[in-house]
Every structure is written in structure tokens, then in C-alpha cells.
Design a protein around this motif. Structure first.
Motif, PDB file in Angstrom:
ATOM      1  N   ILE A  80      -4.518 -36.396  35.960  1.00  0.00           N
ATOM      2  CA  ILE A  80      -5.034 -35.026  36.050  1.00  0.00           C
ATOM      3  C   ILE A  80      -6.088 -34.937  37.146  1.00  0.00           C
ATOM      4  O   ILE A  80      -6.035 -34.060  38.017  1.00  0.00           O
ATOM      5  CB  ILE A  80      -5.619 -34.568  34.694  1.00  0.00           C
ATOM      6  N   ALA A  81      -7.042 -35.856  37.128  1.00  0.00           N
ATOM      7  CA  ALA A  81      -8.132 -35.847  38.115  1.00  0.00           C
ATOM      8  C   ALA A  81      -7.591 -35.991  39.530  1.00  0.00           C
ATOM      9  O   ALA A  81      -8.037 -35.302  40.451  1.00  0.00           O
ATOM     10  CB  ALA A  81      -9.131 -36.953  37.801  1.00  0.00           C
ATOM     11  N   LYS A  82      -6.636 -36.890  39.713  1.00  0.00           N
ATOM     12  CA  LYS A  82      -6.054 -37.118  41.037  1.00  0.00           C
ATOM     13  C   LYS A  82      -5.405 -35.854  41.578  1.00  0.00           C
ATOM     14  O   LYS A  82      -5.647 -35.447  42.723  1.00  0.00           O
ATOM     15  CB  LYS A  82      -5.031 -38.253  40.952  1.00  0.00           C
ATOM     16  N   ILE A  83      -4.614 -35.206  40.765  1.00  0.00           N
ATOM     17  CA  ILE A  83      -3.895 -34.010  41.217  1.00  0.00           C
ATOM     18  C   ILE A  83      -4.855 -32.846  41.457  1.00  0.00           C
ATOM     19  O   ILE A  83      -4.741 -32.133  42.454  1.00  0.00           O
ATOM     20  CB  ILE A  83      -2.774 -33.640  40.216  1.00  0.00           C
ATOM     21  N   TYR A  84      -5.832 -32.667  40.566  1.00  0.00           N
ATOM     22  CA  TYR A  84      -6.802 -31.587  40.761  1.00  0.00           C
ATOM     23  C   TYR A  84      -7.640 -31.816  42.017  1.00  0.00           C
ATOM     24  O   TYR A  84      -7.969 -30.865  42.717  1.00  0.00           O
ATOM     25  CB  TYR A  84      -7.679 -31.388  39.523  1.00  0.00           C
ATOM     26  N   LYS A  85      -7.931 -33.075  42.314  1.00  0.00           N
ATOM     27  CA  LYS A  85      -8.692 -33.370  43.536  1.00  0.00           C
ATOM     28  C   LYS A  85      -7.835 -33.077  44.763  1.00  0.00           C
ATOM     29  O   LYS A  85      -8.295 -32.449  45.714  1.00  0.00           O
ATOM     30  CB  LYS A  85      -9.166 -34.821  43.550  1.00  0.00           C
ATOM     31  N   GLU A  86      -6.594 -33.556  44.750  1.00  0.00           N
ATOM     32  CA  GLU A  86      -5.689 -33.332  45.885  1.00  0.00           C
ATOM     33  C   GLU A  86      -5.490 -31.845  46.164  1.00  0.00           C
ATOM     34  O   GLU A  86      -5.426 -31.426  47.308  1.00  0.00           O
ATOM     35  CB  GLU A  86      -4.325 -33.975  45.618  1.00  0.00           C
ATOM     36  N   LYS A  87      -5.381 -31.058  45.112  1.00  0.00           N
ATOM     37  CA  LYS A  87      -5.107 -29.625  45.272  1.00  0.00           C
ATOM     38  C   LYS A  87      -6.376 -28.784  45.328  1.00  0.00           C
ATOM     39  O   LYS A  87      -6.307 -27.559  45.400  1.00  0.00           O
ATOM     40  CB  LYS A  87      -4.208 -29.146  44.144  1.00  0.00           C
ATOM     41  N   GLU A  88      -7.541 -29.484  45.254  1.00  0.00           N
ATOM     42  CA  GLU A  88      -8.840 -28.808  45.269  1.00  0.00           C
ATOM     43  C   GLU A  88      -8.871 -27.660  44.249  1.00  0.00           C
ATOM     44  O   GLU A  88      -9.286 -26.537  44.540  1.00  0.00           O
ATOM     45  CB  GLU A  88      -9.175 -28.305  46.676  1.00  0.00           C
ATOM     46  N   ALA A  89      -8.395 -27.976  43.053  1.00  0.00           N
ATOM     47  CA  ALA A  89      -8.314 -26.989  41.980  1.00  0.00           C
ATOM     48  C   ALA A  89      -9.398 -27.269  40.935  1.00  0.00           C
ATOM     49  O   ALA A  89     -10.071 -28.291  40.971  1.00  0.00           O
ATOM     50  CB  ALA A  89      -6.935 -27.051  41.334  1.00  0.00           C
ATOM     51  N   SER A  90      -9.543 -26.329  40.009  1.00  0.00           N
ATOM     52  CA  SER A  90     -10.589 -26.424  38.994  1.00  0.00           C
ATOM     53  C   SER A  90      -9.993 -26.598  37.599  1.00  0.00           C
ATOM     54  O   SER A  90      -9.264 -25.727  37.115  1.00  0.00           O
ATOM     55  CB  SER A  90     -11.454 -25.158  39.015  1.00  0.00           C
ATOM     56  N   ILE A  91     -10.341 -27.700  36.977  1.00  0.00           N
ATOM     57  CA  ILE A  91      -9.935 -27.934  35.593  1.00  0.00           C
ATOM     58  C   ILE A  91     -10.604 -26.903  34.689  1.00  0.00           C
ATOM     59  O   ILE A  91      -9.985 -26.381  33.762  1.00  0.00           O
ATOM     60  CB  ILE A  91     -10.301 -29.365  35.147  1.00  0.00           C
ATOM     61  N   ALA A  92     -11.864 -26.595  34.985  1.00  0.00           N
ATOM     62  CA  ALA A  92     -12.601 -25.618  34.171  1.00  0.00           C
ATOM     63  C   ALA A  92     -11.898 -24.270  34.180  1.00  0.00           C
ATOM     64  O   ALA A  92     -11.812 -23.600  33.142  1.00  0.00           O
ATOM     65  CB  ALA A  92     -14.040 -25.483  34.686  1.00  0.00           C
TER      66      ALA A  92
END
Length: 137
Positions: A80-92
Motif C-alpha cells: 500500500i505504502a509503495k503504491i501510494y508513494k509512487e502515485k503521490e496519493a493520500s491514504i487519509a
């Protein structure tokens, strides 16, 4: 005999005088231990990280589906962290239903059951969860 007693008294007095000075710390073998004059600084933990871990493992019930390194019901935290970082997205934003699923959309319906919990959290708590999860990247 008086000479021996006198010598012992003088010797005892000399020892007691020399031992009354500065006390030196010794280890268990009697070796002098140098004083450490450096101040140690504790490494402080980011309060959001600590709060995020507490929420993740507690009232967020996230551990029921997510583990650090392994896919259980949902993807691993690292994935999850890897993909959110790559896509510069927000988990929150995702756990507040403000953005679409990007890691495993097929699990979205399962995740939706937890949105009642995550949406009831404060913005700071959701951010704390994000900080905690992103620490696995």
C-alpha cells in the motif's frame, strides 16, 4: 609493640584520608570507570507515527486485514505504502472516501465496511494512520 601499633594507626589514617576525596566510580572488578559527561539524547518518535500505530492496531481494526509484509484479506502495508508513494496519493483521503481505491480495487467493497470507523476519526487521526502506513515504504 608500640611501634607496630603506631605504624598501623598511621597507615589506617593515611588510607582514610586518601579515601575521603572524590569518589571514583568503579566497575564490578574495581577498575575506575570514566564519567560520561556527554548528555544522551533520546530519539523521539514522531507523535503522529505512534498515534497511527495505536489506531492501526486498535480502534481502526486495520490489522484484521492488513499485515506489514503479507497479503491477508487486503494488501500488505508495504505494498500500500509503495503504491501510494509512487502515485503521490493520500491514504487519509482514501479512508475518508474522498478518493478512489488505487492498490486493489477488487477489495474496495470489503474495505467499505471499515469506512464507518475511519470516517468517524478526526482528520488528524486519519493523517496519523497515513504516516504510520507510509513508514513501511
Amino acid at each position: 609493640m608500640k611501634q607496630i601499633v603506631k605504624s598501623i594507626v598511621v597507615f589506617a589514617l593515611a588510607i582514610s584520608v586518601t579515601n575521603c576525596g572524590d569518589k571514583k566510580e568503579t566497575d564490578k572488578y574495581g577498575n575506575a570507570v570514566e564519567e560520561n559527561t556527554e548528555t544522551t539524547t533520546e530519539t523521539s518518535v514522531d507523535p503522529l507515527l505512534a498515534k497511527g500505530q495505536e489506531l492501526f492496531e486498535g480502534k481502526g481494526t486495520c490489522t484484521a486485514c492488513h499485515k506489514p509484509d503479507a497479503k491477508v484479506v487486503g494488501p500488505s502495508i508495504k505494498e500500500i505504502a509503495k503504491i501510494y508513494k509512487e502515485k503521490e496519493a493520500s491514504i487519509a483521503a482514501f479512508i475518508n472516501e474522498e478518493s478512489k481505491p488505487i492498490v486493489d480495487p477488487s477489495q474496495y467493497d470489503t474495505m467499505k465496511t471499515n469506512f464507518a470507523i475511519t470516517k468517524a476519526m478526526t482528520a488528524e487521526e486519519r493523517k496519523a494512520l497515513e504516516v504510520y502506513m507510509m513508514s513501511f515504504e
